[in-house]
Motif scaffolding. Structure first.
Motif, PDB file in Angstrom:
ATOM      1  N   ASN A  71     -17.947 -39.261  27.894  1.00  0.00           N
ATOM      2  CA  ASN A  71     -17.728 -40.183  26.778  1.00  0.00           C
ATOM      3  C   ASN A  71     -19.058 -40.781  26.309  1.00  0.00           C
ATOM      4  O   ASN A  71     -19.108 -41.911  25.833  1.00  0.00           O
ATOM      5  N   TYR A  72     -20.128 -39.993  26.414  1.00  0.00           N
ATOM      6  CA  TYR A  72     -21.463 -40.450  26.034  1.00  0.00           C
ATOM      7  C   TYR A  72     -21.745 -40.022  24.600  1.00  0.00           C
ATOM      8  O   TYR A  72     -22.254 -38.940  24.332  1.00  0.00           O
ATOM      9  N   ASN A  73     -21.422 -40.880  23.669  1.00  0.00           N
ATOM     10  CA  ASN A  73     -21.518 -40.586  22.234  1.00  0.00           C
ATOM     11  C   ASN A  73     -22.909 -40.811  21.645  1.00  0.00           C
ATOM     12  O   ASN A  73     -23.097 -40.625  20.450  1.00  0.00           O
ATOM     13  N   GLU A  74     -23.872 -41.198  22.456  1.00  0.00           N
ATOM     14  CA  GLU A  74     -25.196 -41.576  21.965  1.00  0.00           C
ATOM     15  C   GLU A  74     -26.092 -40.384  21.611  1.00  0.00           C
ATOM     16  O   GLU A  74     -27.201 -40.573  21.124  1.00  0.00           O
ATOM     17  N   ILE A  75     -25.654 -39.167  21.871  1.00  0.00           N
ATOM     18  CA  ILE A  75     -26.459 -37.971  21.606  1.00  0.00           C
ATOM     19  C   ILE A  75     -25.825 -37.211  20.440  1.00  0.00           C
ATOM     20  O   ILE A  75     -24.628 -36.912  20.477  1.00  0.00           O
ATOM     21  N   ASN A  76     -26.608 -36.917  19.412  1.00  0.00           N
ATOM     22  CA  ASN A  76     -26.087 -36.235  18.219  1.00  0.00           C
ATOM     23  C   ASN A  76     -25.402 -34.918  18.538  1.00  0.00           C
ATOM     24  O   ASN A  76     -24.421 -34.544  17.896  1.00  0.00           O
ATOM     25  N   GLU A  77     -25.916 -34.175  19.516  1.00  0.00           N
ATOM     26  CA  GLU A  77     -25.346 -32.872  19.869  1.00  0.00           C
ATOM     27  C   GLU A  77     -24.011 -32.991  20.607  1.00  0.00           C
ATOM     28  O   GLU A  77     -23.339 -31.995  20.818  1.00  0.00           O
ATOM     29  N   HIS A  78     -23.642 -34.197  21.012  1.00  0.00           N
ATOM     30  CA  HIS A  78     -22.349 -34.419  21.660  1.00  0.00           C
ATOM     31  C   HIS A  78     -21.293 -34.548  20.565  1.00  0.00           C
ATOM     32  O   HIS A  78     -20.932 -35.637  20.148  1.00  0.00           O
ATOM     33  N   ILE A  79     -20.787 -33.404  20.139  1.00  0.00           N
ATOM     34  CA  ILE A  79     -19.861 -33.357  19.012  1.00  0.00           C
ATOM     35  C   ILE A  79     -18.398 -33.526  19.422  1.00  0.00           C
ATOM     36  O   ILE A  79     -17.520 -33.622  18.573  1.00  0.00           O
ATOM     37  N   ASN A  80     -18.129 -33.537  20.745  1.00  0.00           N
ATOM     38  CA  ASN A  80     -16.740 -33.529  21.193  1.00  0.00           C
ATOM     39  C   ASN A  80     -16.560 -34.368  22.459  1.00  0.00           C
ATOM     40  O   ASN A  80     -15.991 -33.900  23.437  1.00  0.00           O
ATOM     41  N   CYS A  81     -17.044 -35.586  22.429  1.00  0.00           N
ATOM     42  CA  CYS A  81     -16.837 -36.483  23.571  1.00  0.00           C
ATOM     43  C   CYS A  81     -15.365 -36.892  23.642  1.00  0.00           C
ATOM     44  O   CYS A  81     -14.653 -36.862  22.644  1.00  0.00           O
ATOM     45  N   LYS A  82     -14.945 -37.288  24.812  1.00  0.00           N
ATOM     46  CA  LYS A  82     -13.574 -37.743  25.026  1.00  0.00           C
ATOM     47  C   LYS A  82     -13.595 -39.191  25.487  1.00  0.00           C
ATOM     48  O   LYS A  82     -14.537 -39.619  26.159  1.00  0.00           O
ATOM     49  N   LYS A  83     -12.546 -39.953  25.166  1.00  0.00           N
ATOM     50  CA  LYS A  83     -12.545 -41.372  25.534  1.00  0.00           C
ATOM     51  C   LYS A  83     -12.313 -41.567  27.029  1.00  0.00           C
ATOM     52  O   LYS A  83     -12.805 -42.522  27.610  1.00  0.00           O
ATOM     53  N   LEU A 117     -20.727 -43.527  35.719  1.00  0.00           N
ATOM     54  CA  LEU A 117     -22.173 -43.665  35.768  1.00  0.00           C
ATOM     55  C   LEU A 117     -22.562 -44.971  35.084  1.00  0.00           C
ATOM     56  O   LEU A 117     -21.696 -45.697  34.597  1.00  0.00           O
ATOM     57  N   ASP A 118     -23.843 -45.283  35.030  1.00  0.00           N
ATOM     58  CA  ASP A 118     -24.272 -46.564  34.459  1.00  0.00           C
ATOM     59  C   ASP A 118     -23.827 -46.758  33.014  1.00  0.00           C
ATOM     60  O   ASP A 118     -23.308 -47.809  32.662  1.00  0.00           O
ATOM     61  N   ASN A 119     -24.034 -45.762  32.149  1.00  0.00           N
ATOM     62  CA  ASN A 119     -23.790 -45.930  30.716  1.00  0.00           C
ATOM     63  C   ASN A 119     -22.612 -45.138  30.162  1.00  0.00           C
ATOM     64  O   ASN A 119     -22.326 -45.226  28.970  1.00  0.00           O
TER      65      ASN A 119
END
Length: 150
Positions: free
Chosen positions: A106-118, A139-141
């Protein structure tokens, strides 16, 4: 994995999708006797991977076009970089006995992460698997999710 172990041969054929240079495949081969194939669409990955891990098979290919039948295990630790349609396309084409290890986050902070899950349930519900176990690593973040299933 024990619930799936009767479906995996003694010397399994392992396919790592979006495997970059092959570190995950190398770590698997270091722990169990197996044949590991790494697939990544970036041609630099195979070139560099062959130098780093020559004992693995490296291919440059799009996971949508790669022949995935005949493998006992399929691993993809980068599902956040791949659409649900692509992941499920792979799952539709795999052998019924193939065990999959899939990871997302669920790490949405990276542009290439186009399919994160909640959360892990969101991830599991996005997959067409007949049976699975689900796990979360906090993890921490962010959180990492793993689904092991068929």
């Amino acid at each position: 994995l024990s619930q799936y172990s009767d479906h995996i041969s003694y010397h399994p054929k392992v396919l790592v999708l979006a495997g970059w240079y092959g570190l995950a495949g190398h770590m698997i081969a270091d722990k169990i006797p197996c044949t590991v194939t790494i697939v990544d669409k970036n041609p630099d990955c195979a070139k560099i991977g062959k130098g780093l891990y020559p004992h693995l098979k490296h291919f440059t290919a799009d996971l949508n076009d790669f022949e995935i039948t005949g493998y006992d295990v399929i691993v993809c630790t980068a599902c956040e970089h791949i659409t649900d349609d692509e992941i499920n396309g792979v799952l539709r084409k795999k052998d019924k006995s193939t065990v999959v290890f899939l990871q997302s986050n669920n790490y949405n902070e990276i542009n290439e992460h186009i399919n994160c899950k909640k959360d892990v349930n969101d991830f599991a519900n996005s997959l067409i698997l007949s049976s699975y176990k689900k796990y979360t690593l906090s993890l921490d973040n962010y959180e990492r999710f793993m689904i092991i299933g068929k």
